[in-house]
Design a protein around this motif. Structure first.
Motif, PDB file in Angstrom:
ATOM      1  N   ILE A  43      27.349  36.622  26.425  1.00 45.37           N
ATOM      2  CA  ILE A  43      27.972  35.321  26.617  1.00 45.37           C
ATOM      3  C   ILE A  43      29.072  35.351  27.682  1.00 45.37           C
ATOM      4  N   GLY A  44      29.671  36.529  27.867  1.00 47.28           N
ATOM      5  CA  GLY A  44      30.725  36.641  28.879  1.00 47.28           C
ATOM      6  C   GLY A  44      30.292  37.399  30.103  1.00 47.28           C
ATOM      7  N   ALA A  45      28.982  37.404  30.360  1.00 45.53           N
ATOM      8  CA  ALA A  45      28.474  38.162  31.514  1.00 45.53           C
ATOM      9  C   ALA A  45      29.023  37.638  32.832  1.00 45.53           C
ATOM     10  N   TRP A  46      29.372  36.344  32.871  1.00 39.18           N
ATOM     11  CA  TRP A  46      29.906  35.771  34.113  1.00 39.18           C
ATOM     12  C   TRP A  46      31.237  36.406  34.515  1.00 39.18           C
ATOM     13  N   GLU A  76      36.444  48.739  54.775  1.00 33.66           N
ATOM     14  CA  GLU A  76      35.861  48.192  53.565  1.00 33.66           C
ATOM     15  C   GLU A  76      34.358  48.055  53.767  1.00 33.66           C
ATOM     16  N   ALA A  77      33.601  48.251  52.708  1.00 30.54           N
ATOM     17  CA  ALA A  77      32.146  48.109  52.783  1.00 30.54           C
ATOM     18  C   ALA A  77      31.666  47.534  51.456  1.00 30.54           C
ATOM     19  N   TYR A  78      31.512  46.219  51.416  1.00 32.76           N
ATOM     20  CA  TYR A  78      31.072  45.542  50.203  1.00 32.76           C
ATOM     21  C   TYR A  78      29.866  44.656  50.510  1.00 32.76           C
ATOM     22  N   ARG A  79      29.029  44.479  49.504  1.00 34.31           N
ATOM     23  CA  ARG A  79      27.972  43.487  49.586  1.00 34.31           C
ATOM     24  C   ARG A  79      28.515  42.143  49.109  1.00 34.31           C
ATOM     25  N   SER A  80      28.035  41.081  49.695  1.00 30.73           N
ATOM     26  CA  SER A  80      28.488  39.744  49.302  1.00 30.73           C
ATOM     27  C   SER A  80      27.998  39.423  47.897  1.00 30.73           C
ATOM     28  N   ILE A  81      28.906  38.957  47.078  1.00 35.58           N
ATOM     29  CA  ILE A  81      28.555  38.544  45.713  1.00 35.58           C
ATOM     30  C   ILE A  81      28.444  37.030  45.703  1.00 35.58           C
ATOM     31  N   ASP A  82      27.240  36.525  45.790  1.00 34.80           N
ATOM     32  CA  ASP A  82      27.000  35.087  45.774  1.00 34.80           C
ATOM     33  C   ASP A  82      25.612  34.824  45.212  1.00 34.80           C
ATOM     34  N   GLY A  83      25.267  33.543  45.140  1.00 35.64           N
ATOM     35  CA  GLY A  83      23.985  33.170  44.585  1.00 35.64           C
ATOM     36  C   GLY A  83      24.061  32.899  43.090  1.00 35.64           C
ATOM     37  N   PRO A  84      22.903  32.842  42.428  1.00 38.48           N
ATOM     38  CA  PRO A  84      22.884  32.618  40.972  1.00 38.48           C
ATOM     39  C   PRO A  84      23.505  33.784  40.222  1.00 38.48           C
ATOM     40  N   LEU A  89      25.356  39.363  39.259  1.00 36.97           N
ATOM     41  CA  LEU A  89      25.471  40.522  38.375  1.00 36.97           C
ATOM     42  C   LEU A  89      24.810  41.753  38.988  1.00 36.97           C
ATOM     43  N   ARG A  90      23.616  41.557  39.547  1.00 38.98           N
ATOM     44  CA  ARG A  90      22.893  42.683  40.132  1.00 38.98           C
ATOM     45  C   ARG A  90      23.693  43.286  41.291  1.00 38.98           C
ATOM     46  N   THR A  91      24.233  42.427  42.138  1.00 41.52           N
ATOM     47  CA  THR A  91      25.005  42.928  43.283  1.00 41.52           C
ATOM     48  C   THR A  91      26.272  43.635  42.834  1.00 41.52           C
TER      49      THR A  91
END
Length: 396
Positions: A43-46, A76-84, A89-91
């Motif tokens: 329930i708190g995965a977001w 810095e080297a990060y992947r963008s966290i966006d989308g559904p 979560l996967r990113t």
């Protein structure tokens, strides 16, 4: 001794901020626990991607603090966290940068405590009044020790926060993917513009030209004067069609670049802004433009054609913005050959406050420059001045 005290003061300031950050990290454990429990309960995965973004900001602050002390930037080297949510979560879980930040955070709980315990040594080194040679000697020992402690803390942070080769590669792939998408979008927009210009401009005039020539042929025997008038109109239509075709070609790759190179083309462009052009009131004639060139010889090696075209486009678009929006009567263009490529700087003393979302043309500039792996920096505070600086990498 003053230099030693000054350096020790800088080290103390660095360690105080580091200690405050370490204290805040202990409080942050509560956030991590809530996130872990919420994620396991589904329930708190977001909370997980939001917490990862917060950790990134904390790690970014630590990178800037360490860079200020060492003078060496930590990338810095990060992947963008966006989308559904599922994609976020996967990113957040698979991004190597997440593991790097968590590893640093866990280690910081340990050596951050050492920083807090070591700070009381600093006041001990400042006691010097009339106590004797013992404390003077102690001061001489303690002050450099404080600086060495700051160096050690910075080395630990640098080693732990430096992205792994895998993370750097992933970030580079993501950047190139975004750049390619922007380049494709810019190319598609350019093709649509060319098609629109040809359809609405030159093609329409050529159709009108053909009709007038046909009418002139029919009227030639019975009304020579009318035929002559139609031929005069047809000639005007042909000249206008040629002018519009030249404009279309100039938008693809200005011929003057091939003839004179970037320096000559930009100087000609700047001179063209110096006087009004009839029929083009929107161009804002009368803008005085100065051009300064550093390291670009007229007869020397030239940048690749794509780089020259991008540089010319940047100058043309920037000067158009100056004339339309800035209110400045002058503008300055600077072309610099650097070891890594070409730098283009355009500045004015206008009202500033450039809004890139308001159709200023800077989005097109960014896309064209990004397609060449270049960078764009815009400085335009309210009230001015405005400066656009573009770096275009190339091999001379």
């Amino acid at each position: 001794m003053r230099t030693t005290v000054r350096q020790a003061g800088r080290a103390t300031a660095h360690l105080l901020v580091a200690a405050a950050m370490a204290f805040g990290m202990y409080l942050f454990i509560t956030v991590l626990l809530i996130t872990a429990v919420g994620t396991l309960a589904v329930i708190g995965a977001w909370l997980l991607p939001e917490t990862v973004l917060l950790v990134r900001r904390i790690a970014g602050a630590k990178r800037r603090l360490t860079t200020a002390w060492t003078g060496r930037e930590i990338p810095e080297a990060y992947r963008s966290i966006d989308g559904p949510l599922t994609e976020r979560l996967r990113t957040a879980v698979r991004d190597p940068g997440t593991r790097t930040d968590l590893r640093w955070m866990l280690a910081y709980y340990g050596y951050g405590a050492l920083i807090v315990l070591a700070l009381p040594l600093w006041p001990l080194g400042l006691v010097v009044d009339g106590v004797g040679c013992g404390l003077l000697h102690r001061r001489a020992v303690v002050l450099p020790w404080i600086e060495r402690l700051a160096d050690l803390e910075a080395r630990w942070s640098t080693a732990l926060l430096r992205p792994s080769p895998r993370a750097l590669l992933a970030a580079r792939v993501e950047q190139l993917t975004a750049t390619r998408a922007d380049a494709v979008a810019a190319h598609g927009a350019e093709l649509r513009r060319i098609e629109r210009d040809l359809h609405d401009g030159a093609q329409a005039r050529l159709v009108s030209l053909s009709m007038r020539i046909g009418l002139a042929k029919r009227a030639y025997d019975r009304d020579p004067d009318a035929a002559r008038k139609l031929l005069d109109d047809a000639q005007e239509q042909a000249e206008e069609a040629l002018a519009e075709l030249r404009d279309v070609v100039r938008g693809i790759h200005p011929p003057i670049l091939s003839d004179r190179g970037l320096t000559g083309a930009v100087r000609a462009l700047a001179a063209g802004w110096g006087s009004p052009r009839s029929g083009e009131p929107e161009r804002g004639g009368g803008l005085r433009v100065t051009v300064d060139v550093d390291g670009l010889a007229d007869e020397g090696p030239r940048a690749p054609a794509a780089v020259e075209a991008a540089g010319y486009f940047v100058v043309a678009e920037a000067l158009t913005n100056v004339a339309k929006h800035s209110g400045s009567p002058t503008a300055a263009v600077r072309l610099v050959r650097t070891m890594r490529g070409l730098r283009v700087v355009v500045g004015d003393e206008g009202r500033g406050g450039v809004d890139e979302s308001a159709g200023s043309g800077l989005l097109g500039v960014r896309r064209r420059v990004a397609a060449l792996d270049g960078t764009v920096r815009v400085s335009s505070p309210a009230g001015g001045p405005t400066m656009i600086e573009v770096e275009l990498p190339c091999v001379w």
